[in-house]
Design an enzyme around this catalytic site. Structure first.
Site, PDB file in Angstrom:
ATOM      1  CG  ASP A  53      -1.878   1.110   1.304  1.00 39.64           C
ATOM      2  OD1 ASP A  53      -2.286   1.599   0.245  1.00 39.64           O
ATOM      3  OD2 ASP A  53      -2.209   1.526   2.431  1.00 39.64           O
ATOM      4  CG  ASP A  95      -1.833   7.264   1.622  1.00 37.66           C
ATOM      5  OD1 ASP A  95      -1.080   8.240   1.491  1.00 37.66           O
ATOM      6  OD2 ASP A  95      -2.772   6.996   0.833  1.00 37.66           O
ATOM      7  CB  ILE A 128     -13.720  12.717   7.314  1.00 36.70           C
ATOM      8  CG1 ILE A 128     -13.675  13.331   8.723  1.00 36.70           C
ATOM      9  CG2 ILE A 128     -12.511  11.830   7.063  1.00 36.70           C
ATOM     10  CD1 ILE A 128     -12.384  14.041   9.064  1.00 36.70           C
ATOM     11  CB  VAL A 186     -10.633  16.018   3.926  1.00 37.03           C
ATOM     12  CG1 VAL A 186      -9.125  16.268   4.035  1.00 37.03           C
ATOM     13  CG2 VAL A 186     -11.390  16.962   4.847  1.00 37.03           C
ATOM     14  CG  HIS A 187      -9.356  11.523   2.457  1.00 32.35           C
ATOM     15  ND1 HIS A 187      -8.032  11.182   2.648  1.00 32.35           N
ATOM     16  CD2 HIS A 187      -9.889  11.631   3.706  1.00 32.35           C
ATOM     17  CE1 HIS A 187      -7.765  11.094   3.938  1.00 32.35           C
ATOM     18  NE2 HIS A 187      -8.890  11.357   4.603  1.00 32.35           N
TER      19      HIS A 187
END
Length: 583
Positions: free
Chosen positions: A128, A130, A280, A283-284
């Site tokens: 992955d 992050d 939230i 935000v992404h």
């Protein structure tokens, strides 16, 4: 260096120390291993061939000895003195163990095994992005919190007064559950029991009495727990926060709840949960966070050189590598340029962005789509996954068909136990490695003398209570009652040393957390960061620690013939090494 990568001579030099450390491990299992050799103990609680190890390892025997002591003494004061003498002797011997335990502290860079796995069998390594290859500073959580808070005010018409709230870095821990209907944040153990003292409404704890009244005890029924991926179900009942990115979300939920309660605003908790979740997500999804990180990447990304070293080491060993991430290409490209350099794509055989995990592992409908260096999407059908190219979306079934990378020769690393690891180990037979950044901090705390002393005595005291509770005379019950009070007073300290609100990520007092249970089920190995691989060669086999089950004897290392053979063999090996050096 990881512990098992030390030279043989160093291991042999520390053999006696390790043996003594093993004694501590057994002492922590209710004083079942270390014999209390004082004349006082033998005189009061057994004689002949029965030491404390045997007395405490078999419940019926323990009760017989305790009963014999009780019946042989009719004087309550004498019995009280005897129990306190045993208490003081146990405390003294516990204190004597501290230097031994402290000298054998846990290396934070160790890779820990839940399942036996050998790196010699691994041909393909997947990652992955992050919190696996890219590690972020604390500034990122502050950024996410501030952006989402402002979205609530601007887009959802929440009160302007919320701007006074700032991100609280050490408020929440990963793995917590949130009761959407009751607006409560809490920690739950592997058996679905709430850890009392870790339930928060807003920024303030809820009393144990109120929690027990609301849940008719402290158990959370299965039907209102979160689903397989930690999401709320059954009318938005429970949500588990397993993602490191969820720390700002939990803090924002708590802050908004706190604001409404402070100002006596009547609100619907379900609406609040949905609004914060949407903020939230924006935000992404809307790229706000990505643009901010790209604009000041040195402020937000750290540990770059270590991830680069791991990838370089794997490449030099001829291992195949791939990247599957939910993040967009521009964001990954900017970060990998910072971590590795402009040629980062040369290290990977396949790169997949915006994969939409966990759907990527289950949904067969989404085909791969090639992405140009400028981010444009091409329309051509994908017949093979080529090195140097970037692909978007797709699904694991198509990935397996195009690459042929199947089964236990593949090891995939990720930080999200559900989205990254669960399906791979349960459905596809890949080996899995969990990256748990919090692990390093917790191990360092566990290595402190304060923690070692506290936990050693707590476990020893628990063993005393367990065995001496059979004395039913009032004097003995009064003494045992004092021990129970001391134990109850100590237990919150074992929580607070990790996090004042919720304690350790891995423990609810003595039980594993719900998070720990999932970690042990879905990850073959786990570690604090990908850099831990640098301490191991590619022939290394990871073995899970064989801890005794409740019905098994913990005596094996010293009391079985096998254990004695290992000890004598190592001593003989040491002697041979010393002879060779002298010659």
């Amino acid at each position: 260096m990881a512990p098992m990568s030390l030279p043989l001579s160093s291991l042999l030099n520390h053999w006696h120390s390790l043996q003594r450390a093993n004694m501590f491990c057994f002492a922590l299992q209710g004083l079942r291993h270390r014999a209390l050799r004082s004349p006082l103990w033998k005189r009061n609680f057994g004689a002949g061939s029965y030491g404390v190890g045997q007395l405490l390892s078999h419940q019926p025997t323990g009760r017989k000895y305790a009963a014999s002591v009780c019946s042989s003494s009719s004087d309550g004061q004498d019995m009280t003195e005897r129990l306190w003498s045993v208490y003081n002797e146990t405390k003294k011997q516990t204190k004597d163990l501290i230097p031994v335990i402290s000298a054998n502290s846990v290396n934070p860079d160790t890779i820990f095994a839940n399942n036996e796995m050998s790196l010699r069998d691994i041909e393909i390594y997947g990652f992955d992005y992050d919190y696996t290859l890219a590690f972020y500073s604390s500034h990122l959580h502050t950024l996410i919190f501030n952006i989402a808070r402002d979205i609530l005010i601007t887009n959802h018409r929440y009160p302007e007064g919320l701007r006074k709230y700032e991100y609280i870095p050490n408020f929440a821990v990963r793995g917590l559950h949130y009761d959407v209907q009751k607006a409560l944040l809490m920690k739950i153990d592997a058996f679905h029991y709430i850890q009392l003292g870790t339930v928060y409404r807003g920024l303030h704890p809820v009393s144990d009495e109120e929690v027990i009244a609301m849940y008719e005890g402290s158990h959370v029924p299965l039907e209102i727990m979160s689903d397989f991926y930690g999401k709320s179900s059954h009318g938005h009942t429970m949500k588990q926060f397993m993602d490191i990115f969820s720390l700002p979300e939990m803090t924002l939920l708590s802050c908004v709840n706190d604001f409404f309660m402070r100002h006596n605003i009547d609100y619907e908790p379900v609406h609040l949960y949905k609004d914060v979740k949407e903020a939230i997500r924006d935000v992404h999804v809307k790229g706000i966070m990505y643009r901010a990180v790209e604009a000041d990447i040195g402020k937000y990304i750290c540990y770059g050189e270590q991830s680069h070293a791991v990838l370089k080491k794997l490449s030099e060993q001829g291992k195949k590598m791939f990247l599957i991430t939910n993040s967009p290409f521009d964001f990954v490209d900017r970060g990998m340029n910072y971590i590795v350099g402009k040629d980062w794509r040369d290290l990977f055989d396949v790169v997949i962005v915006q994969a939409d995990k966990p759907s990527f592992f289950n949904d067969r409908r989404k085909p791969f789509r090639r992405v140009t260096d400028r981010g444009a999407l091409l329309w051509d059908r994908i017949h093979r996954l080529e090195k140097g190219q970037i692909y978007k979306q797709g699904n694991l079934y198509e990935f397996l068909r195009l690459t042929g990378w199947r089964g236990s020769k593949v090891l995939y690393f990720g930080d999200h136990i559900y989205s990254d690891l669960a399906d791979l180990t349960l459905k596809h037979g890949w080996r899995t490695g969990a990256i748990i950044p919090e692990l390093r901090k917790e191990i360092k705390i566990m290595n402190t003398e304060q923690y070692v002393h506290m936990m050693t005595w707590l476990q020893a005291l628990t063993g005393l209570i367990e065995q001496m509770q059979v004395h039913r005379d009032p004097a003995s019950q009064a003494v045992v009652g004092e021990w129970i009070k001391e134990r109850e007073a100590m237990r919150p300290q074992t929580k607070d040393i990790f996090n004042a609100q919720f304690g350790s990520l891995f423990r609810t007092y003595h039980n594993p957390t719900y998070f720990s249970r999932r970690l042990s089920r879905f990850a073959d190995i786990y570690m604090a960061s990908i850099s831990c691989l640098l301490d191991y060669d590619f022939q290394h086999t990871f073995f899970p620690r064989r801890t005794p089950l409740q019905h098994e004897s913990p005596f094996w290392p010293e009391h079985s013939p096998a254990g004695l053979d290992v000890s004598s063999q190592l001593h003989r090996t040491k002697e041979r090494e010393e002879d060779r050096v002298q010659k």
